[in-house]
Write a protein that holds these residues in place. Structure first.
Motif, PDB file in Angstrom:
ATOM      1  N   TYR A  64       0.835  -1.208   0.000  1.00  0.00           N
ATOM      2  CA  TYR A  64       0.000   0.000   0.000  1.00  0.00           C
ATOM      3  C   TYR A  64       0.869   1.256   0.000  1.00  0.00           C
ATOM      4  O   TYR A  64       0.605   2.212  -0.711  1.00  0.00           O
ATOM      5  CB  TYR A  64      -0.889  -0.055   1.248  1.00  0.00           C
ATOM      6  N   ARG A  86       1.457   4.300  -2.888  1.00  0.00           N
ATOM      7  CA  ARG A  86       1.365   5.746  -2.608  1.00  0.00           C
ATOM      8  C   ARG A  86       2.579   6.464  -3.213  1.00  0.00           C
ATOM      9  O   ARG A  86       2.436   7.484  -3.888  1.00  0.00           O
ATOM     10  CB  ARG A  86       1.305   6.007  -1.101  1.00  0.00           C
ATOM     11  N   ARG A 122      -7.827   2.891  -5.046  1.00  0.00           N
ATOM     12  CA  ARG A 122      -6.944   2.763  -3.884  1.00  0.00           C
ATOM     13  C   ARG A 122      -7.738   2.749  -2.576  1.00  0.00           C
ATOM     14  O   ARG A 122      -7.376   2.054  -1.628  1.00  0.00           O
ATOM     15  CB  ARG A 122      -5.944   3.911  -3.902  1.00  0.00           C
ATOM     16  N   ALA A 123      -8.818   3.498  -2.570  1.00  0.00           N
ATOM     17  CA  ALA A 123      -9.661   3.533  -1.362  1.00  0.00           C
ATOM     18  C   ALA A 123     -10.287   2.156  -1.117  1.00  0.00           C
ATOM     19  O   ALA A 123     -10.722   1.842  -0.023  1.00  0.00           O
ATOM     20  CB  ALA A 123     -10.742   4.599  -1.504  1.00  0.00           C
ATOM     21  N   LEU A 133       2.218  12.226  -9.886  1.00  0.00           N
ATOM     22  CA  LEU A 133       1.685  13.582  -9.710  1.00  0.00           C
ATOM     23  C   LEU A 133       2.799  14.622  -9.716  1.00  0.00           C
ATOM     24  O   LEU A 133       2.618  15.737 -10.200  1.00  0.00           O
ATOM     25  CB  LEU A 133       0.905  13.669  -8.390  1.00  0.00           C
ATOM     26  N   ILE A 152      -7.145   6.776  -7.547  1.00  0.00           N
ATOM     27  CA  ILE A 152      -7.335   7.140  -6.140  1.00  0.00           C
ATOM     28  C   ILE A 152      -8.593   6.459  -5.589  1.00  0.00           C
ATOM     29  O   ILE A 152      -8.621   5.992  -4.452  1.00  0.00           O
ATOM     30  CB  ILE A 152      -7.459   8.677  -5.992  1.00  0.00           C
ATOM     31  N   LEU A 167       2.205   6.625  -7.030  1.00  0.00           N
ATOM     32  CA  LEU A 167       1.179   7.571  -7.474  1.00  0.00           C
ATOM     33  C   LEU A 167       1.654   9.009  -7.259  1.00  0.00           C
ATOM     34  O   LEU A 167       1.442   9.884  -8.103  1.00  0.00           O
ATOM     35  CB  LEU A 167      -0.142   7.315  -6.744  1.00  0.00           C
ATOM     36  N   LEU A 168       2.331   9.242  -6.118  1.00  0.00           N
ATOM     37  CA  LEU A 168       2.859  10.583  -5.858  1.00  0.00           C
ATOM     38  C   LEU A 168       3.845  10.995  -6.947  1.00  0.00           C
ATOM     39  O   LEU A 168       3.858  12.129  -7.407  1.00  0.00           O
ATOM     40  CB  LEU A 168       3.574  10.617  -4.496  1.00  0.00           C
TER      41      LEU A 168
END
Lengths: 289, 289
Positions: free
Chosen positions: B189, B193, B217-218, B200, B214, B196-197
């Motif tokens: 997990y 993150r 991911r939730a 961005l 996102i 994905l960061l």
């Protein structure tokens, strides 16, 4: 000297290898062992091709990225040439430098019964690259004016009609965002003999050998003529033919990768701008426990 | 010490990474940053993968050559994993080591209206590799028991039926000469993150980012559970699942290429014998003026 260097660099390989089209072509006047504009020998050629590969892969990613934001452009590499001219080797060594995800490779074999029941461009249309992709044709719709002409697989009037059909087809591809790069891998009659002999002399290459290769070879002059006519009649401003001397494999690979590079650099695809709020998503991402 | 080394080499990566199937799986107990059986770090890992690539390419050529003489065998690599787990990177870095001619790569996106109108395996069957080919699925029919389960895209009874349908489908593939290599690229997990960061924070990666990443991911726990169930129910003797720790990209690439290598070495495809008179063709070739 500086002037000479400058001149050399200002001539693109596209300009050097491009056939004029629309005028008679005599392939026997083109040296298949030549290395126009190429690096100085095999070692330098291979190194140069590897470096080009890195630039190609970067441009390919941009072309793909741009397509995700609506850019419709794509590239279609058409490989034609006599048996053993290196169409498969080009796919392995040049296309092998790229990300396979973005490459749509289609080998065109003798048409199936279903394909023969359709107009000759039917199977070709199904194999076209999508936006962002690099399509590669290992043989192509040109077989329908090459082997079809040499072996009389269709009436002469029909063959003659096909050149114009091909031009209209390629014009429509060019108009809708496809960059066509048509390469004739030009080998000499003697080089083909050497390569066929090698396939016979090395048991691990026997599977590449087909009896029909020898039969086709006996028709060498007729095939050369069919190529000359095709490249004269279908060498257009929107889809020109490039004559790639292919007796030297390292030059062939360097030349095809350079042609790809020059076209992709001209397309100059761009990474798209974010169409979302970067800061907002950053916040959400960091907020997820 | 010698004993230890011997033991290490006698355990194939297949044995190490293979999930038993048929019994409950708890993904949280598998360290996504582990490097079981792998080289000692990134530099050694990359070098090892490059060397494996050469062996893979040679075996791939044999597999293809054998198919020209009637060998029906083929390989299907199935890549599954959460967003950013590296399915695309595996295609680029592992499949990129092979001859692209022999690779049939299919990315499975959200099904089209036509695909939804057919049974869920319909589009998968159309994408299967032919004899001699290496098929690569970037996502696959498993999405129909993963996202379909998590997002309730089909009734629970239907989802439950699909596990058995998948097993029957894969059994039939295995029975007709397809070697299935199903890899779950397991990331943590926290690693997701970070990735994905990165998408961005680097404008050149913005195009890879989707808002739905996102949202998915939730639903991380639900997805992990869906994977656990799928790998429990569809981990079979004829089509096992391999759990590939994928937080370290160099290990992921090394592991997938090693799994391919071990399977291809077991298949041991052979160049076919000549089915023609070599001496006769040699004579004809030399006789052609």
């Amino acid at each position: 000297m500086a002037q000479k260097d400058k001149k050399k660099h200002s001539t693109s390989l596209r300009e050097r290898l491009r056939l004029p089209g629309g005028e008679p072509l005599d392939l026997s006047r083109h040296d298949a062992a030549a290395t126009p504009g190429g690096p100085d020998g095999k070692t330098a050629g291979r190194a140069a091709t590897a470096r080009i590969g890195e630039r190609l892969a970067a441009l390919q990613e941009r072309l793909w990225a741009a397509s995700t934001a609506g850019d419709r452009r794509r590239v279609l590499l058409v490989l034609q040439g006599m048996d053993t001219s290196g169409k498969g080797g080009t796919v392995k060594h040049v296309i092998g430098l790229l990300n396979p995800s973005g490459c749509r490779i289609t080998p065109f074999k003798a048409p199936t019964a279903e394909e023969r029941a359709h107009p000759f461009l039917w199977r070709v249309e199904k194999a076209l690259p999508l936006p962002g992709e690099l399509g590669i044709f290992d043989r192509s719709h040109y077989e329908d004016v090459l082997i079809a002409r040499v072996r009389g697989l269709a009436p002469a009037t029909e063959i003659n009609r096909r050149y114009e059909q091909i031009n209209r087809f390629e014009k429509s591809l060019a108009d809708t965002g496809t960059t066509l790069i048509k390469c004739f891998l030009h080998i000499s009659y003697e080089e083909q003999r050497r390569r066929l002999l090698k396939r016979l002399d090395e048991p691990e290459k026997h599977w590449k050998f087909a009896a029909s290769d020898i039969d086709d070879r006996a028709l060498w002059p007729a095939y050369q003529e069919a190529y000359e006519i095709a490249m004269e009649r279908c060498g257009t401003s929107y889809a020109p033919w490039y004559l790639v001397p292919a007796d030297r494999k390292w030059y062939r690979n360097w030349a095809v990768s350079t042609l790809l590079l020059e076209h992709l650099e001209e397309l100059d695809p761009r990474y798209p701008e974010a169409d979302f709020d970067v800061a907002e998503f950053r916040k959400r991402l960091l907020g997820q426990s």
